[in-house]
Design a protein around this motif. Structure first.
Motif, PDB file in Angstrom:
ATOM      1  N   PHE A 287      40.641 110.316  33.782  1.00 46.15           N
ATOM      2  CA  PHE A 287      39.696 109.408  33.121  1.00 46.15           C
ATOM      3  C   PHE A 287      39.206 108.327  34.084  1.00 46.15           C
ATOM      4  N   LEU A 288      40.125 107.793  34.885  1.00 43.94           N
ATOM      5  CA  LEU A 288      39.735 106.681  35.753  1.00 43.94           C
ATOM      6  C   LEU A 288      38.870 107.140  36.925  1.00 43.94           C
ATOM      7  N   ASN A 289      39.052 108.397  37.319  1.00 41.39           N
ATOM      8  CA  ASN A 289      38.228 108.909  38.422  1.00 41.39           C
ATOM      9  C   ASN A 289      36.933 109.549  37.944  1.00 41.39           C
ATOM     10  N   ALA A 290      36.743 109.599  36.655  1.00 39.15           N
ATOM     11  CA  ALA A 290      35.564 110.302  36.125  1.00 39.15           C
ATOM     12  C   ALA A 290      34.268 109.613  36.551  1.00 39.15           C
ATOM     13  N   ASN A 291      33.319 110.428  37.027  1.00 38.09           N
ATOM     14  CA  ASN A 291      31.987 109.888  37.308  1.00 38.09           C
ATOM     15  C   ASN A 291      31.319 109.471  36.015  1.00 38.09           C
ATOM     16  N   ARG A 292      31.592 110.260  35.009  1.00 40.86           N
ATOM     17  CA  ARG A 292      30.975 110.013  33.703  1.00 40.86           C
ATOM     18  C   ARG A 292      31.741 110.815  32.662  1.00 40.86           C
ATOM     19  N   ILE A 293      31.511 110.444  31.434  1.00 41.21           N
ATOM     20  CA  ILE A 293      32.076 111.189  30.313  1.00 41.21           C
ATOM     21  C   ILE A 293      30.910 111.873  29.610  1.00 41.21           C
ATOM     22  N   ILE A 294      31.088 113.155  29.323  1.00 39.60           N
ATOM     23  CA  ILE A 294      30.075 113.870  28.556  1.00 39.60           C
ATOM     24  C   ILE A 294      30.686 114.213  27.210  1.00 39.60           C
ATOM     25  N   ILE A 295      30.048 113.772  26.166  1.00 40.83           N
ATOM     26  CA  ILE A 295      30.548 114.070  24.824  1.00 40.83           C
ATOM     27  C   ILE A 295      29.720 115.214  24.256  1.00 40.83           C
ATOM     28  N   VAL A 296      30.389 116.257  23.763  1.00 41.37           N
ATOM     29  CA  VAL A 296      29.672 117.372  23.127  1.00 41.37           C
ATOM     30  C   VAL A 296      30.143 117.510  21.684  1.00 41.37           C
ATOM     31  N   ALA A 297      29.200 117.721  20.801  1.00 43.35           N
ATOM     32  CA  ALA A 297      29.517 117.825  19.372  1.00 43.35           C
ATOM     33  C   ALA A 297      28.264 118.256  18.620  1.00 43.35           C
ATOM     34  N   CYS A 298      28.418 118.463  17.317  1.00 40.46           N
ATOM     35  CA  CYS A 298      27.284 118.799  16.443  1.00 40.46           C
ATOM     36  C   CYS A 298      27.316 117.890  15.212  1.00 40.46           C
ATOM     37  N   GLY A 299      26.169 117.709  14.620  1.00 43.96           N
ATOM     38  CA  GLY A 299      26.055 117.048  13.309  1.00 43.96           C
ATOM     39  C   GLY A 299      26.650 115.655  13.279  1.00 43.96           C
ATOM     40  N   THR A 300      27.442 115.419  12.259  1.00 41.97           N
ATOM     41  CA  THR A 300      28.065 114.105  12.076  1.00 41.97           C
ATOM     42  C   THR A 300      28.972 113.764  13.258  1.00 41.97           C
ATOM     43  N   SER A 301      29.653 114.758  13.797  1.00 38.95           N
ATOM     44  CA  SER A 301      30.535 114.498  14.941  1.00 38.95           C
ATOM     45  C   SER A 301      29.724 114.050  16.160  1.00 38.95           C
ATOM     46  N   TRP A 302      28.510 114.562  16.261  1.00 37.55           N
ATOM     47  CA  TRP A 302      27.607 114.124  17.337  1.00 37.55           C
ATOM     48  C   TRP A 302      27.234 112.644  17.120  1.00 37.55           C
ATOM     49  N   HIS A 303      27.046 112.272  15.878  1.00 39.33           N
ATOM     50  CA  HIS A 303      26.761 110.851  15.601  1.00 39.33           C
ATOM     51  C   HIS A 303      27.944 109.964  15.987  1.00 39.33           C
ATOM     52  N   ALA A 304      29.162 110.440  15.722  1.00 33.32           N
ATOM     53  CA  ALA A 304      30.349 109.676  16.146  1.00 33.32           C
ATOM     54  C   ALA A 304      30.332 109.546  17.669  1.00 33.32           C
ATOM     55  N   GLY A 305      29.907 110.608  18.342  1.00 38.77           N
ATOM     56  CA  GLY A 305      29.799 110.574  19.804  1.00 38.77           C
ATOM     57  C   GLY A 305      28.803 109.519  20.270  1.00 38.77           C
ATOM     58  N   LEU A 306      27.704 109.398  19.555  1.00 38.42           N
ATOM     59  CA  LEU A 306      26.710 108.380  19.928  1.00 38.42           C
ATOM     60  C   LEU A 306      27.268 106.965  19.769  1.00 38.42           C
ATOM     61  N   VAL A 307      28.027 106.753  18.689  1.00 40.43           N
ATOM     62  CA  VAL A 307      28.664 105.437  18.525  1.00 40.43           C
ATOM     63  C   VAL A 307      29.611 105.206  19.701  1.00 40.43           C
ATOM     64  N   ALA A 308      30.354 106.253  20.048  1.00 40.88           N
ATOM     65  CA  ALA A 308      31.324 106.144  21.144  1.00 40.88           C
ATOM     66  C   ALA A 308      30.644 105.830  22.476  1.00 40.88           C
ATOM     67  N   GLU A 309      29.447 106.351  22.661  1.00 40.06           N
ATOM     68  CA  GLU A 309      28.710 106.054  23.898  1.00 40.06           C
ATOM     69  C   GLU A 309      28.545 104.538  24.055  1.00 40.06           C
ATOM     70  N   TYR A 310      28.135 103.871  22.992  1.00 39.79           N
ATOM     71  CA  TYR A 310      27.979 102.412  23.045  1.00 39.79           C
ATOM     72  C   TYR A 310      29.322 101.745  23.311  1.00 39.79           C
ATOM     73  N   ILE A 311      30.377 102.239  22.657  1.00 43.97           N
ATOM     74  CA  ILE A 311      31.686 101.584  22.763  1.00 43.97           C
ATOM     75  C   ILE A 311      32.299 101.789  24.155  1.00 43.97           C
ATOM     76  N   PHE A 312      32.255 103.024  24.660  1.00 47.07           N
ATOM     77  CA  PHE A 312      32.799 103.287  26.001  1.00 47.07           C
ATOM     78  C   PHE A 312      32.047 102.493  27.070  1.00 47.07           C
ATOM     79  N   GLU A 313      30.747 102.488  26.966  1.00 44.53           N
ATOM     80  CA  GLU A 313      29.975 101.801  28.006  1.00 44.53           C
ATOM     81  C   GLU A 313      30.204 100.299  27.933  1.00 44.53           C
ATOM     82  N   GLU A 314      30.245  99.767  26.735  1.00 40.36           N
ATOM     83  CA  GLU A 314      30.441  98.326  26.560  1.00 40.36           C
ATOM     84  C   GLU A 314      31.837  97.892  27.021  1.00 40.36           C
ATOM     85  N   LEU A 315      32.858  98.610  26.562  1.00 39.46           N
ATOM     86  CA  LEU A 315      34.223  98.143  26.830  1.00 39.46           C
ATOM     87  C   LEU A 315      34.755  98.642  28.167  1.00 39.46           C
ATOM     88  N   ALA A 316      34.581  99.932  28.439  1.00 34.08           N
ATOM     89  CA  ALA A 316      35.237 100.527  29.612  1.00 34.08           C
ATOM     90  C   ALA A 316      34.282 100.695  30.794  1.00 34.08           C
TER      91      ALA A 316
END
Ligand code: F6R
Length: 366
Positions: A47-76
């Motif tokens: 995780f610490l060496n990752a260039n980036r995180i790619i989230i893959v999902a469909c439907g509602t789970s994809w929406h959770a991924g979008l929320v996570a994009e904001y949270i990961f970028e903001e916090l981590a």
């Protein structure tokens, strides 16, 4: 089996305080001020060496991924891309050993998401699964993972899976932020404290049920509906629109509030209900000016606001209050009234809320 509720969906909406608690139990240790997640701990280097995180999902789970994009970028401060699994897998994605792929799936059986992680693995990426169903195909195929502890989700429209996915992803972002030093220890502690308060606040938000049912009755015959939100709550707008479409069959679209003027504003007239997530913090003043633009075009405004709000209340046709929290955690609360609104509209229209037409609980075909 429905625990006294008329539908599984309503039962599952009401189970969210417990589901969220079950999901952070044993992981969020507030007294020690730590987050413990074996799947993250054991792979911290990846995780610490990752260039980036790619989230893959469909439907509602994809929406959770979008929320996570904001949270990961903001916090981590880790760059995140969120992909529809079905698009990702078919476009020869550029991906390698320094990429971390997070697959989000309630069922753990979604065919496109499963194929996406197989592809990512074959290109050397590290794959982390966030699933609800224990022992599911995606959970088994991933290198590591963390289960949401939502319990069985029977209603086809996903509710508690969504909020528990956001809970897990928030815990991960906080854990990584601590490891990277992108969050101060006092901010970290405050997040833990606020996260622990969420289940009670969800309980509070659920108390608007009767008020929401009244609003549902007014708008149930609408042909179209627009959902607007910004920042952390933009994906919640998308999720609110999806919930309405899938169980009430009313056409609905979610948009980032600021995009309204680039097109959707043309749709607005006195017959268009517009649900605007306008909680405090998160560009509140900008959202209020969007609301003014809607009002001057006679659109009907349903504001999702922070408790005690006065500014939106003056402009909107209706407001639904949710308790105050950190901006990054607000999706866990703003989602609740949107779930209830679509539930009540569907019930009032006599639709089969637990088993909407044409939809299946797990999509194992491509
Ligand atoms: C929406 C819904 C679907 C699923 C999607 C992914 O309410 O249920 O959009 O979210 O089919 O399913 P999982 O999470 O099982 O991969």
């Amino acid at each position: 089996e429905k625990g006294g509720y008329e539908h599984f969906m309503l039962k599952e909406i009401h189970e969210q305080p417990k589901a969220i608690t079950d999901t952070y139990r044993g992981r969020l240790l507030r007294n020690e001020a730590i987050i413990k997640m074996a799947g993250v701990e054991d792979n911290m280097k990846k995780f610490l060496n990752a260039n980036r995180i790619i989230i893959v999902a469909c439907g509602t789970s994809w929406h959770a991924g979008l929320v996570a994009e904001y949270i990961f970028e903001e916090l981590a401060r880790i760059p995140v891309e969120v992909e529809y699994a079905s698009e990702f897998r078919y476009r020869n994605p550029i991906i390698g050993e320094n990429d971390v792929v997070i697959a989000i799936s309630q069922s753990g059986e979604t065919a496109d998401t499963l194929a996406a992680i197989k592809l990512a693995k074959s290109k050397g990426a590290f794959v982390f699964g966030v699933c609800n169903v224990v022992g599911s195909s995606i959970a088994r195929e991933a290198h590591a993972g963390a289960y949401t502890h939502a319990g069985p989700e029977i209603g086809v429209a996903s509710t508690k899976a969504f909020t528990t996915q956001i809970t897990i992803l928030t815990l991960m972002a906080l854990r990584l932020a601590r490891a990277k030093g992108t969050i101060s220890s006092s901010d970290f502690r405050q997040h833990l404290l606020e996260l622990e308060l969420i289940p009670n606040k969800v309980e509070q938000a659920l108390k608007s049920d009767a008020h929401i049912k009244m609003i549902a009755d007014i708008y149930k015959d609408s042909r179209n509906c627009l959902y607007l939100g910004r920042g952390f709550n933009f994906p919640v707008a998308l999720e609110g629109a999806l919930k309405l479409k899938e169980i009430s069959y009313i056409h609905a679209e979610g948009y980032p509030a600021a995009e309204m003027k680039h097109g959707p504003i043309a749709l607005i007239d006195e017959n268009m209900p517009i649900i605007v997530i306008a909680t405090k913090k998160g560009h509140y003043e900008k959202v209020v000016s969007n609301i003014q633009e809607i009002k001057s075009r006679k659109g009907k405004i349903i504001g999702i606001v922070t408790e005690g709000d006065t500014q939106v209340r003056e402009l909107a046709d209706h407001v639904i209050e949710v308790p105050d929290t950190l901006e990054s955690l607000s999706p866990l609360l703003t989602t609740i009234p949107l779930q209830l609104l679509s539930y009540h509209i569907a019930v009032l229209l006599g639709k089969n809320v637990d088993q909407p037409r044409n939809l299946a609980k797990s999509v194992t075909v491509e």
